[in-house]
Design a protein around this motif. Structure first.
Motif, PDB file in Angstrom:
ATOM      1  N   VAL A 198      20.959   9.958  -6.482  1.00  0.00           N
ATOM      2  CA  VAL A 198      20.708   8.557  -6.965  1.00  0.00           C
ATOM      3  C   VAL A 198      19.939   7.197  -5.872  1.00  0.00           C
ATOM      4  CG1 VAL A 198      22.184   6.535  -7.150  1.00  0.00           C
ATOM      5  CG2 VAL A 198      23.044   8.193  -8.256  1.00  0.00           C
ATOM      6  N   ILE A 199      19.205   6.936  -6.466  1.00  0.00           N
ATOM      7  CA  ILE A 199      18.239   5.606  -5.865  1.00  0.00           C
ATOM      8  C   ILE A 199      18.495   4.327  -6.066  1.00  0.00           C
ATOM      9  CG2 ILE A 199      16.247   4.983  -4.502  1.00  0.00           C
ATOM     10  CD1 ILE A 199      14.852   7.976  -5.257  1.00  0.00           C
ATOM     11  N   VAL A 200      19.076   3.377  -5.272  1.00  0.00           N
ATOM     12  CA  VAL A 200      18.983   1.881  -5.813  1.00  0.00           C
ATOM     13  C   VAL A 200      18.128   1.126  -5.255  1.00  0.00           C
ATOM     14  CG1 VAL A 200      21.386   0.357  -6.039  1.00  0.00           C
ATOM     15  CG2 VAL A 200      21.365   1.965  -6.789  1.00  0.00           C
ATOM     16  N   CYS A 201      17.253   0.326  -5.352  1.00  0.00           N
ATOM     17  CA  CYS A 201      16.253  -0.402  -5.060  1.00  0.00           C
ATOM     18  C   CYS A 201      17.207  -1.888  -5.283  1.00  0.00           C
ATOM     19  CB  CYS A 201      15.480  -0.581  -5.991  1.00  0.00           C
ATOM     20  SG  CYS A 201      13.496  -1.320  -4.880  1.00  0.00           S
ATOM     21  N   GLY A 202      17.665  -3.038  -3.761  1.00  0.00           N
ATOM     22  CA  GLY A 202      18.399  -3.727  -3.564  1.00  0.00           C
ATOM     23  C   GLY A 202      18.067  -5.004  -2.544  1.00  0.00           C
ATOM     24  N   ASN A 203      18.356  -6.083  -2.820  1.00  0.00           N
ATOM     25  CA  ASN A 203      18.170  -6.544  -1.946  1.00  0.00           C
ATOM     26  C   ASN A 203      18.309  -8.217  -3.210  1.00  0.00           C
ATOM     27  OD1 ASN A 203      17.440  -9.097  -0.471  1.00  0.00           O
ATOM     28  ND2 ASN A 203      15.200  -7.906   0.377  1.00  0.00           N
ATOM     29  N   GLU A 204      19.566  -8.887  -2.229  1.00  0.00           N
ATOM     30  CA  GLU A 204      20.054 -10.193  -3.275  1.00  0.00           C
ATOM     31  C   GLU A 204      18.382 -10.682  -3.361  1.00  0.00           C
ATOM     32  OE1 GLU A 204      24.424 -10.801  -1.665  1.00  0.00           O
ATOM     33  OE2 GLU A 204      23.425 -12.542  -1.633  1.00  0.00           O
ATOM     34  N   LYS A 205      17.910 -11.807  -1.849  1.00  0.00           N
ATOM     35  CA  LYS A 205      16.709 -12.255  -2.604  1.00  0.00           C
ATOM     36  C   LYS A 205      15.518 -12.103  -3.470  1.00  0.00           C
ATOM     37  CE  LYS A 205      14.325 -15.190   0.147  1.00  0.00           C
ATOM     38  NZ  LYS A 205      14.992 -16.559  -0.251  1.00  0.00           N
ATOM     39  N   GLY A 206      15.891 -12.971  -4.288  1.00  0.00           N
ATOM     40  CA  GLY A 206      15.026 -12.460  -5.407  1.00  0.00           C
ATOM     41  C   GLY A 206      13.347 -12.367  -5.256  1.00  0.00           C
ATOM     42  N   GLY A 207      12.370 -11.850  -5.571  1.00  0.00           N
ATOM     43  CA  GLY A 207      11.302 -11.823  -5.178  1.00  0.00           C
ATOM     44  C   GLY A 207      10.741 -10.872  -4.064  1.00  0.00           C
ATOM     45  N   SER A 208      11.359  -9.942  -4.007  1.00  0.00           N
ATOM     46  CA  SER A 208      10.897  -9.350  -2.736  1.00  0.00           C
ATOM     47  C   SER A 208      10.268  -7.980  -2.554  1.00  0.00           C
ATOM     48  CB  SER A 208      12.272  -9.236  -1.800  1.00  0.00           C
ATOM     49  OG  SER A 208      13.026  -8.269  -2.451  1.00  0.00           O
ATOM     50  N   GLY A 209       9.814  -7.691  -3.968  1.00  0.00           N
ATOM     51  CA  GLY A 209       9.673  -6.625  -4.545  1.00  0.00           C
ATOM     52  C   GLY A 209      10.941  -5.081  -4.849  1.00  0.00           C
ATOM     53  N   LYS A 210      11.506  -5.562  -5.462  1.00  0.00           N
ATOM     54  CA  LYS A 210      12.591  -4.383  -5.604  1.00  0.00           C
ATOM     55  C   LYS A 210      11.479  -3.598  -7.182  1.00  0.00           C
ATOM     56  CE  LYS A 210      16.079  -7.128  -6.604  1.00  0.00           C
ATOM     57  NZ  LYS A 210      15.094  -8.656  -5.229  1.00  0.00           N
ATOM     58  N   THR A 211      11.465  -4.562  -8.040  1.00  0.00           N
ATOM     59  CA  THR A 211      10.908  -3.577  -9.420  1.00  0.00           C
ATOM     60  C   THR A 211       9.722  -2.498  -9.048  1.00  0.00           C
ATOM     61  OG1 THR A 211      11.836  -5.662 -10.456  1.00  0.00           O
ATOM     62  CG2 THR A 211      10.160  -4.026 -11.523  1.00  0.00           C
ATOM     63  N   THR A 212       8.318  -3.613  -8.231  1.00  0.00           N
ATOM     64  CA  THR A 212       8.026  -2.892  -7.969  1.00  0.00           C
ATOM     65  C   THR A 212       8.087  -1.297  -7.100  1.00  0.00           C
ATOM     66  OG1 THR A 212       6.272  -5.149  -7.468  1.00  0.00           O
ATOM     67  CG2 THR A 212       5.519  -3.374  -7.159  1.00  0.00           C
ATOM     68  N   THR A 213       8.434  -1.476  -5.771  1.00  0.00           N
ATOM     69  CA  THR A 213       9.431  -0.512  -5.477  1.00  0.00           C
ATOM     70  C   THR A 213       9.265   0.425  -6.409  1.00  0.00           C
ATOM     71  OG1 THR A 213       9.597  -2.075  -3.649  1.00  0.00           O
ATOM     72  CG2 THR A 213      10.638   0.293  -3.116  1.00  0.00           C
ATOM     73  N   ILE A 214      10.438  -0.680  -7.171  1.00  0.00           N
ATOM     74  CA  ILE A 214      11.679   1.123  -8.205  1.00  0.00           C
ATOM     75  C   ILE A 214      10.610   1.779  -9.576  1.00  0.00           C
ATOM     76  CG2 ILE A 214      12.140   0.055  -9.692  1.00  0.00           C
ATOM     77  CD1 ILE A 214      14.963   2.192  -7.835  1.00  0.00           C
ATOM     78  N   MET A 215       9.550   1.339  -9.509  1.00  0.00           N
ATOM     79  CA  MET A 215       8.427   1.268 -10.545  1.00  0.00           C
ATOM     80  C   MET A 215       8.063   2.429 -10.040  1.00  0.00           C
ATOM     81  SD  MET A 215       8.055   1.191 -13.486  1.00  0.00           S
ATOM     82  CE  MET A 215       6.442   2.087 -14.581  1.00  0.00           C
ATOM     83  N   HIS A 216       7.063   2.741  -8.620  1.00  0.00           N
ATOM     84  CA  HIS A 216       5.890   3.188  -7.859  1.00  0.00           C
ATOM     85  C   HIS A 216       7.415   4.436  -7.195  1.00  0.00           C
ATOM     86  CE1 HIS A 216       3.088   0.029  -8.394  1.00  0.00           C
ATOM     87  NE2 HIS A 216       2.453   1.536  -7.713  1.00  0.00           N
ATOM     88  N   LEU A 217       8.522   4.466  -6.904  1.00  0.00           N
ATOM     89  CA  LEU A 217       8.619   5.516  -6.898  1.00  0.00           C
ATOM     90  C   LEU A 217       9.608   6.296  -7.944  1.00  0.00           C
ATOM     91  CD1 LEU A 217      11.587   4.189  -4.791  1.00  0.00           C
ATOM     92  CD2 LEU A 217       9.659   5.147  -3.338  1.00  0.00           C
ATOM     93  N   THR A 218       9.494   6.016  -9.200  1.00  0.00           N
ATOM     94  CA  THR A 218       9.534   6.607 -10.594  1.00  0.00           C
ATOM     95  C   THR A 218       8.694   7.485 -10.516  1.00  0.00           C
ATOM     96  OG1 THR A 218      11.795   4.992 -11.894  1.00  0.00           O
ATOM     97  CG2 THR A 218      10.112   6.397 -12.429  1.00  0.00           C
ATOM     98  N   VAL A 219       7.198   6.243 -10.599  1.00  0.00           N
ATOM     99  CA  VAL A 219       5.808   7.611 -11.035  1.00  0.00           C
ATOM    100  C   VAL A 219       5.511   8.746 -10.344  1.00  0.00           C
ATOM    101  CG1 VAL A 219       3.721   7.344 -11.309  1.00  0.00           C
ATOM    102  CG2 VAL A 219       4.998   5.525 -11.883  1.00  0.00           C
ATOM    103  N   ALA A 220       5.936   8.469  -8.897  1.00  0.00           N
ATOM    104  CA  ALA A 220       5.776   9.268  -7.537  1.00  0.00           C
ATOM    105  C   ALA A 220       6.478  10.572  -8.088  1.00  0.00           C
ATOM    106  CB  ALA A 220       6.053   8.574  -6.542  1.00  0.00           C
TER     107      ALA A 220
END
Ligand code: ATP
Ligand code: MG
Length: 302
Positions: A13-35
């Motif tokens: 299980v890989i979780v992308c998290g940071n309580e700070k909004g707009g830090s790049g969680k969704t962008t990072t998790i999408m790139h990890l998914t495709v990789a």
């Protein structure tokens, strides 16, 4: 406390998290998914940002683009957890947790990886997801305002004085995880949207992060730069890792795209995912299959 036991659990299980909004969680998790998909792994994805659902939209865009353009793009087994609107908080939390556990139970034995995107604010599901993480990836913008979500800095020394709310949330999630199944979470902080300019801020941030990593027991990955390619492909559901030269009608692959790919690959390498173990399991499955194939049909299963 979640009830996914170690024996049932197979996917990492890989979780992308940071309580700070707009830090790049969704962008990072999408790139990890495709990789991971492009490397041939079976990947399930889960969007816990029930309000924005940007991860779900990214994947949905990818599916639509794939069909419309007749390009065979790899897609994960994607899920969401619906928001519960019960009157009492305890009921809401309980119902959402049950749904989360149901999704995890459904996908964990069929996939090599489960990738979870979390919202940029504290909440019950966000905390539960953190306590399920084998690997937690925290992207953060290269700014002391973002750093403040992890720890407060002594202005004279640049050292971390006090751990902030999110850092304490992760520490608690780690503790719960150890109690639940003895699992250890590997926490990686990655600086996002780095500029090419070598500024004093960049060096100071690096020093403070090193100091923080020792206090938190997290690792630092090489950063991801600020690049147009990381934000322009969302409407098509594409990433810097896709074969943009052949997919796009007006291919624009340039040095920045290639560097973007390299940065994501370096990030994957620094996560130290159990890829060798998975490859070993696959080899064993292949060997078992081949052994069956070489036996006469009537002895199989005897
Ligand atoms: N390395 C990058 N280069 C350029 N743009 C980026 C980069 N990383 C993220 N962005 C852009 O920054 C914005 C925030 O990124 P993203 O949505 O991934 O963050 P988030 O942490 O998921 O936000 P939220 O907390 O709101 O869910 C988006 O517009 C995204 O396209
Ligand atoms: Mg997001």
């Amino acid at each position: 406390m979640f009830s996914v036991t170690k024996n049932q659990k197979q996917a990492h299980v890989i979780v992308c998290g940071n309580e700070k909004g707009g830090s790049g969680k969704t962008t990072t998790i999408m790139h990890l998914t495709v990789a991971l998909l492009n490397a041939g792994y079976k990947v399930a994805t889960l969007d816990l940002d029930t309000r924005q659902q940007s991860f779900s939209r990214y994947i949905n865009n990818r599916e639509i683009f794939s069909k419309r353009s007749n390009v065979n793009l790899s897609l994960p087994d994607h899920h969401t957890v619906k928001r519960d609107y019960s009157d009492y908080v305890s009921d809401r939390e309980n119902n959402e947790l049950l749904e989360l556990l149901q999704v995890i139970t459904d996908v964990q034995s069929k996939n090599d990886f489960i990738l979870i995107d979390t919202p940029g604010h504290d909440g019950y599901l966000m905390r539960m997801a953190h306590s399920m993480a084998d690997t937690l990836v925290t992207p953060m913008n290269d700014s002391y305002v973002d750093f403040d979500v992890l720890g407060q800095i002594d202005p004279d020394t640049g050292n971390v004085d006090t751990l902030s709310h999110y850092a304490r949330t992760v520490r608690e999630a780690r503790r719960q995880r150890r109690i639940a199944d003895g699992g250890l979470m590997d926490w990686i902080v990655v600086r996002n949207r780095l500029t090419q300019i070598n500024s004093r801020n960049k060096e100071a941030m690096y020093k403070s992060l090193n100091n923080l990593s020792m206090q938190l027991g997290c690792r630092l990955a090489e950063g991801i730069s600020e690049r147009v390619v990381f934000r322009e492909l969302f409407p098509k559901g594409l990433t810097a890792l896709d074969d943009l030269e052949n997919i796009l009608s007006t291919p624009r692959t340039n040095a920045s795209h290639l560097s973007a790919r390299q940065e994501v690959r370096s990030l994957i390498a620094s996560l130290k995912l159990p890829i060798d173990e998975l490859a070993k399991k696959r080899q064993e499955a292949r060997d078992a299959y081949l052994e069956k194939q070489t036996k006469p049909v009537d002895t199989i299963g005897m």
